[in-house]
Scaffold this motif. Sequence first.
Motif: not given
Length: 146
Positions: A128-132, A110-126
């Motif tokens: 886009e359309n051939g430009t950094m 009968n083990t129940e888990l607490d809420e789940v928290s998801l965090t994401s990370w966005r890259p600082r450098v991308e």
Amino acid sequence: MKKSLLIITSLLMTQFLFAQQATLTGMVQDSEQSPVPFATVSLIHLPDSILVTGTTTELDGSFFLSSQISGDHVIKFSAIGFQDRFSDSFVCTGQGLDKDFGTTTLNFSNTELDEVSLTSWRPRVEVENGTMVVRVENTAMAAGAS
């Protein structure tokens, strides 16, 4: 040198001479009398709780375990979503052992888990359309900027 090697080898082989072939069988089911497929069945040596060998149950909940053992042992039955269960201790001496453990019932956990928290990370450098593109918000580079 040969004599000491012979003595060491004979000392190591005595454990195998005293061990006997054991054949252990049985069934694992849940509290609703349904078979529990792929449950883990572990043979544990007592009193030090060393895992000797193990297997998993078949689709119909049956298991077959064969090993060279001697001394006191228990079997541990476990499966995800169920509470672990241990057999009564048994001893293998002299003649070997053929033991049927019958049907073992595992109770639901009968083990129940607490809420789940998801965090994401966005890259600082991308790119886009051939430009950094460098994103500086929430970084040290954005500190002091107005």
